[in-house]
Design an enzyme around this catalytic site. Structure first.
Site, PDB file in Angstrom:
ATOM      1  N   GLY A  16       0.807  -1.203  -0.069  1.00 12.73           N
ATOM      2  CA  GLY A  16       0.135   0.068  -0.084  1.00 12.73           C
ATOM      3  C   GLY A  16       0.803   1.254  -0.038  1.00 12.73           C
ATOM      4  CG  LEU A  17       1.263   6.007  -1.253  1.00 15.71           C
ATOM      5  CD1 LEU A  17       2.774   5.855  -2.183  1.00 15.71           C
ATOM      6  CD2 LEU A  17       0.351   7.048  -2.049  1.00 15.71           C
ATOM      7  N   GLY A  18       1.983   4.596   1.687  1.00 13.74           N
ATOM      8  CA  GLY A  18       2.194   5.056   3.040  1.00 13.74           C
ATOM      9  C   GLY A  18       2.046   6.439   2.844  1.00 13.74           C
ATOM     10  CG  ASP A  43      -1.834   3.177   6.410  1.00 17.28           C
ATOM     11  OD1 ASP A  43      -2.590   2.649   7.089  1.00 17.28           O
ATOM     12  OD2 ASP A  43      -1.065   4.190   6.831  1.00 17.28           O
ATOM     13  CG  HIS A 110      -2.650   6.191  14.802  1.00 19.14           C
ATOM     14  ND1 HIS A 110      -2.889   7.384  13.813  1.00 19.14           N
ATOM     15  CD2 HIS A 110      -1.321   5.809  14.802  1.00 19.14           C
ATOM     16  CE1 HIS A 110      -1.736   7.416  13.076  1.00 19.14           C
ATOM     17  NE2 HIS A 110      -0.759   6.609  13.580  1.00 19.14           N
TER      18      HIS A 110
END
Ligand code: A2P
Length: 319
Positions: A16-18, A43, A110
């Site tokens: 995925g793309l952070g 993300d 988180h």
């Protein structure tokens, strides 16, 4: 694209793309480029300060009809100032507004840390809320309701230790499906790995490349640099790929999702292609030798004199 299938058969891309540390102003171009390159997993988190831009880029791209909403996996996270059960739904609604979405694929708590409403980071111990007065389990039950209400498809946590996961699993009506943690060859967390495998909890690795762009205040002198690790460099040479691709391929081979951050199109492309690198058992063995339980993100921001948060009780291990 290599996919990981969850228990209900939903699938998400293992790379995925952070978006952490991606400055607002560059996110529109980055997300657009990522989607063009074939990224289908992004993300996000409100604390990264760039969700509106991610949402704008994502929604403009959707309008081009190259892909549908259901083909993209979007994760976001509940910030620490919204652990109070009454604050959980409004926090997700704000994130949905910022991202201009009707639902998230995954919503994560988180940190196992609570701060007073409206704060990003605590400045004094008074800004922190003890988990004794606002237990994670209460927040979790509010997260479960979001699934029932159709606002997110899956829920999970981030930065949780095995002990904290166990406590949550013991009371959960919906078990956490994901734990997003720092994971790379210097921090391999074998016990977490075993526990999550047994409980069918998916691990997502943040800082899979060792987070070389961390702010100066989060760096230690003489810290090890993952992208310069000789064993990784020599595996990269052997496979004629880049060190980053070795690091990502190692995670994917272990069944871990990786969310490397990049705002550079060539590196984004390279990272997505890492799933094509096939490491041998010997290669995996070499990387396993690199573990030194080294955290780049120690969570020091949560440890303030006068509060009951300590590094020991944050990670449930000795410091
Ligand atoms: P950039 O955004 O300029 O590409 P992590 O995901 O572990 O937090 O690491 C992010 C950092 O790694 C950023 O500085 C990012 O820089 C850099 N990076 C991302 N992909 C690669 C790559 N393929 N090779 C080298 N550095 C990379």
């Amino acid at each position: 694209m290599q996919m990981l299938r969850l228990q209900n058969s939903d699938e998400l891309s293992m790379i995925g793309l952070g978006t952490f540390k991606s400055e607002p102003g560059v996110m529109h171009a980055t997300v657009t480029e990522a989607l063009k390159l074939g990224y289908r997993h992004i993300d996000c988190a409100p604390v990264y300060g760039n969700q509106p831009e991610v949402g704008e880029a994502f929604n403009s791209f959707l309008k081009q009809n190259v892909m549908s909403r259901s083909q993209v996996w979007i994760t976001s996270k509940l910030w620490n100032d919204s652990h109070d059960p009454d604050d959980v739904r409004p926090a997700l609604e704000k994130t949905l507004t910022d991202l201009n979405l009707d639902f998230l694929d995954l919503y994560l708590m988180h940190w196992p840390v609570a701060v007073k409403k409206g704060l990003f980071l605590p400045r004094t111990a008074d800004d922190l809320i003890s988990l004794k007065s606002l237990p994670l389990e209460k927040t979790w039950h509010a997260m479960e309701k979001l699934v029932d209400q159709g606002l997110c498809r899956h829920i999970g946590v981030s930065n949780f230790s095995v002990n904290k996961l166990k406590s949550l699993c013991a009371i959960a009506e919906i078990k956490p499906e994901v734990n997003q943690i720092e994971l790379h060859p210097y921090l391999q967390q074998p016990e977490m790995f075993k526990f999550c495998n047994n409980e069918k909890i998916t691990i997502t690795a943040y800082s899979p490349l060792g987070s070389p762009d961390r702010p100066e205040r989060l760096r230690e002198e003489s810290e090890p640099v993952l992208l310069q690790e000789p064993a990784i460099l020599s595996l990269a040479e052997k496979h004629a790929v880049t060190p980053a691709q070795i690091l990502l391929s190692w995670l994917v081979s272990k069944g871990v999702i990786a969310i490397p951050k990049s705002t550079n199109p060539a590196r984004m492309k390279q990272n997505l292609a890492a799933t094509e690198v096939k490491l041998s058992n010997d290669d995996m063995g070499i990387i396993e030798q690199l573990d030194r339980n080294y955290r780049y993100y120690k969570g020091g921001a949560w440890i303030l004199d006068g509060s009951d948060y300590t590094l020991e009780n944050l990670w449930d291990e000795k410091y």
